[in-house]
Design an enzyme around this catalytic site. Structure first.
Site, mmCIF file in Angstrom:
data_model
loop_
_atom_site.group_PDB
_atom_site.id
_atom_site.type_symbol
_atom_site.label_atom_id
_atom_site.label_comp_id
_atom_site.label_asym_id
_atom_site.label_seq_id
_atom_site.Cartn_x
_atom_site.Cartn_y
_atom_site.Cartn_z
ATOM 1 C CG HIS A 166 4.573 33.759 -14.710
ATOM 2 N ND1 HIS A 166 4.324 32.431 -14.409
ATOM 3 C CD2 HIS A 166 3.357 34.294 -15.006
ATOM 4 C CE1 HIS A 166 3.033 32.186 -14.526
ATOM 5 N NE2 HIS A 166 2.421 33.296 -14.881
ATOM 6 C CG ASP A 385 -3.727 34.154 10.272
ATOM 7 O OD1 ASP A 385 -3.012 35.145 10.510
ATOM 8 O OD2 ASP A 385 -4.472 33.648 11.123
#
Length: 460
Positions: A166, A385
């Site tokens: 992070h 995708d």
């Protein structure tokens, strides 16, 4: 639902290019070092099986596409480096792009289907094992990987858990990495939106930035240990229901459509949580939200700035005010005001205040007793995708979650939204019986969970 989880293989992925500069270092900015004591950033994508490829082909395709994506994100294959300053006992933190590698794990959850994950009201505990580096803190990535990807096989699909340090980037940056990965996995030659890697350092910040780096010992790890998240439940809000909430909030205020869809949805969720907590009407309740500051600076940061560019604000009301007949519109309006308050002047004021003590966040300090929201339904998560169709569902991992955390993300239908809510079991059950709240919630099992996606690519 009986299932057995096991790891099949573990490996490290490196840049596909042989021309990487292993000496390159990227400084961490103020918004990055602030998060060093927190957990890593986690997201999960659920896919149906590729209809025309075997397991080994899919795994090799994913590995190769990640390596090629690392050419654009060399910091994700590196490690954190700490430089100590003897004159005052502080440290400066850099990302060393040394190509040590990103972690890749191939696992299997035998006997588990996609429906077993998505159908129950509550997240099955086994899903937490689908995310790598769950117990790691950002500062530990001097020796642990900054990026880890775990592919867990299911009977009828796969769960891909992605963990990114992070301190390297916020949710928008993580989403950008996933988007770039999906482009490369589908055979795109050049990225449509390559990342901007250099960190933002406003004029008031000295370089290198000096902080008190966390001590890497058992006592510190125990102090910073994240509490086990309470039960997690996902609520689905349709585009139509969200539009109704927005219209209701604006009608209450006569505000000429000032309230956004997400502000209305957040107010709806917050009121329901407080309503079912049995809080004294005079008690103050808080709602924390985060704001992307990229477009709010002067000049603005590049839209594809890869780093942490967030600030947070708090809405404060008494429980009685929030639950009053006009509390819904008022809560949404207060959220609107907080978001609008993030001007260049406000952001720089917050930064200067932080520079005075340079305190690093912990999970307990970050949340306190507030309800806090993260994520965004604007992220194009269903556009990831990887070569055989869109994901059928999206989830976030257990990292940085506590009592009262809410994670928002888009639904598969444009305009829909999902909210992952972490609350004690009795509060969650009360939410499920709350007719006012549940009137805006769609049934748990939507058609998209059980219907195989028809848009399939065969690029593997």
């Amino acid at each position: 639902m009986a299932s057995f989880f096991r790891v099949i293989s573990t490996s490290y992925l490196h840049l596909a290019s042989q021309n990487s500069d292993s000496t390159r270092k990227i400084e961490l900015g103020p918004g990055d070092v602030l998060l060093l004591r927190l957990d890593l950033n986690q997201g999960g994508l659920v896919y149906h099986n590729h209809p025309n490829a075997n397991r080994d082909t899919v795994i090799q395709h994913l590995k190769a596409s990640i390596s090629s994506t690392l050419d654009y994100f060399p910091q994700l294959a590196g490690r954190l480096t700490v430089i100590e300053h003897d004159d005052d006992g502080t440290s400066s933190v850099f990302i060393h792009c040394n190509n040590s590698g990103a972690l890749f794990i191939h696992a299997i959850a035998e006997g588990l289907t996609i429906s077993d994950i998505l159908r129950p009201d509550y997240l099955p505990p086994i899903v937490r094992s689908f995310y790598p580096l769950t117990d790691a803190k950002n500062y530990e990535c001097t020796y642990k990987p900054l990026l880890a990807v775990q592919v867990t096989e299911l009977i009828d699909g796969m769960f891909i858990g992605v963990t990114i340090n992070h301190a390297l980037g916020d949710g928008k940056s993580a989403m950008h990495f996933l988007t770039c990965w999906s482009e490369i996995a589908r055979g795109v030659g050049l990225l449509s939106k390559p990342p901007t890697l250099e960190r933002w350092f406003p004029g008031c910040t000295e370089r290198p930035l000096r902080i008190r780096f966390p001590k890497d010992n058992e006592k510190e790890k125990e102090r910073l240990k994240s509490p086990l998240p309470p039960p997690e439940r996902v609520f689905h809000f349709s585009k139509e229901k969200i539009a109704e909430l927005k219209a209701k909030a604006n009608a209450t205020l006569s505000s000429n459509n000032k309230i956004s869809s997400m502000q209305a949805l957040m107010a709806h969720i917050w009121r329901a949580i407080v309503r079912n907590q049995g809080i004294d009407p005079k008690e103050e309740v808080n709602f924390k939200l985060v704001v992307d500051i990229r477009p709010r600076l002067n000049p603005p940061l590049p839209p594809h700035y890869f780093g942490n560019a967030l600030d947070d604000g708090t809405v404060m009301m008494t429980a009685g005010e929030l639950l009053h007949q006009e509390g819904f519109g008022k809560a949404a309006l207060e959220m609107n005001k907080v978001v609008a308050s993030f001007t260049e002047e406000t952001i720089m004021s917050h930064l200067k205040s932080w520079l005075e003590d340079r305190r690093l966040l912990t999970i307990r300090e970050m949340y306190g007793n507030a309800v806090e929201i993260s994520g965004s339904p604007t992220f194009n998560v269903y556009g990831v995708d990887l070569g055989w169709g869109k994901p059928v569902a999206v989830r976030s991992g257990p990292a940085n979650k506590s009592n009262g955390t809410i994670t928002l993300f888009a639904g598969p239908e444009k305009g829909d939204a999902y909210a992952e809510v972490n609350l004690p079991y009795e509060i969650m059950e009360a939410l499920g019986r709350d007719s006012e709240f549940m009137d805006a919630v769609m049934p748990t099992l939507g058609f998209f969970i059980v219907k195989k996606m028809t848009s399939v690519r065969s690029s593997l």
